[in-house]
Design a protein around this motif. Structure first.
Motif, mmCIF file in Angstrom:
data_model
loop_
_atom_site.group_PDB
_atom_site.id
_atom_site.type_symbol
_atom_site.label_atom_id
_atom_site.label_comp_id
_atom_site.label_asym_id
_atom_site.label_seq_id
_atom_site.Cartn_x
_atom_site.Cartn_y
_atom_site.Cartn_z
ATOM 1 N N VAL A 272 -28.198 12.350 23.377
ATOM 2 C CA VAL A 272 -28.072 12.952 24.707
ATOM 3 C C VAL A 272 -29.017 12.263 25.679
ATOM 4 O O VAL A 272 -29.996 11.642 25.267
ATOM 5 N N ASP A 273 -28.707 12.390 26.970
ATOM 6 C CA ASP A 273 -29.646 11.887 27.972
ATOM 7 C C ASP A 273 -30.675 12.972 28.269
ATOM 8 O O ASP A 273 -30.683 14.031 27.641
ATOM 9 N N GLY A 274 -31.541 12.718 29.235
ATOM 10 C CA GLY A 274 -32.627 13.647 29.541
ATOM 11 C C GLY A 274 -32.172 15.014 30.004
ATOM 12 O O GLY A 274 -32.909 15.996 29.892
ATOM 13 N N GLN A 275 -30.937 15.114 30.511
ATOM 14 C CA GLN A 275 -30.396 16.393 30.962
ATOM 15 C C GLN A 275 -29.632 17.118 29.859
ATOM 16 O O GLN A 275 -29.177 18.230 30.050
ATOM 17 N N GLY A 276 -29.430 16.431 28.751
ATOM 18 C CA GLY A 276 -28.666 17.031 27.659
ATOM 19 C C GLY A 276 -27.201 16.644 27.667
ATOM 20 O O GLY A 276 -26.415 17.160 26.873
ATOM 21 N N PHE A 277 -26.797 15.715 28.554
ATOM 22 C CA PHE A 277 -25.410 15.247 28.550
ATOM 23 C C PHE A 277 -25.179 14.419 27.296
ATOM 24 O O PHE A 277 -25.968 13.533 26.988
ATOM 25 N N PRO A 278 -24.101 14.685 26.550
ATOM 26 C CA PRO A 278 -23.842 13.892 25.350
ATOM 27 C C PRO A 278 -23.419 12.468 25.714
ATOM 28 O O PRO A 278 -22.512 12.275 26.516
ATOM 29 N N LEU A 279 -24.113 11.474 25.152
ATOM 30 C CA LEU A 279 -23.775 10.066 25.382
ATOM 31 C C LEU A 279 -22.927 9.510 24.250
ATOM 32 O O LEU A 279 -22.063 8.680 24.459
#
Length: 151
Positions: free
Chosen positions: A16-23
């Motif tokens: 995930v990125d720093g916001q919690g979006f799954p990459l």
């Protein structure tokens, strides 16, 4: 209790990125060593267009728990031009990764909000992976929508 032999157990490995979006998301059998998924997962990160220049294909920093703390994986991550910030085995908890861990746990909870992922019904890995992909799209869509409402 014992794992149901008729249905394979799975683990979901999520970057995930720093916001919690799954990459990047990847399922594996419940008995595989988690850390073996690290490099294939990094390779799955899509290119992210920035403001200027070429789209970015890798993060600057990778935060990880003790599971990926083996020196071999630190070296492999560094070789990709990514700084590994990984909790070391034997180092007490509370060393600063807790806040980031919460972001990851929240993302995992979003995935497990989908019953099809929380309880695995599919015998076929490709179908299960397709549901993971759909969940990734829905999670991202919801949060982009929320960001747009906040603007």
């Amino acid at each position: 209790g014992p794992v149901d032999r008729a249905r394979p157990g799975s683990k979901h490995h999520i970057l995930v990125d720093g916001q919690g979006f799954p990459l990047a998301v990847s399922p594996t059998g419940g008995n595989r060593k988690d850390v073996t998924r690290l490099m294939p997962l990094l390779a799955k990160i899509p290119s992210v267009p920035g403001f200027v220049g070429r789209p970015r294909r890798r993060p600057d920093v990778l935060l990880g728990d003790r599971g990926c703390g083996h020196d071999k994986y630190r070296r492999l991550v560094r070789a990709q031009g990514i700084k590994p910030v990984i909790a070391r085995r034997g180092v007490p908890h509370g060393s600063g990764l807790v806040v980031h861990r919460r972001v990851v746990e929240r993302t995992i909870a979003w995935f497990h909000g989908f019953r099809r992922l929380r309880i695995r019904w599919e015998r076929r890995d490709d179908i299960h992976e397709a549901f993971l992909g759909i969940a990734t799209c829905l999670i991202t869509h919801r949060h982009v929508q929320r960001l747009c409402q906040d603007l």
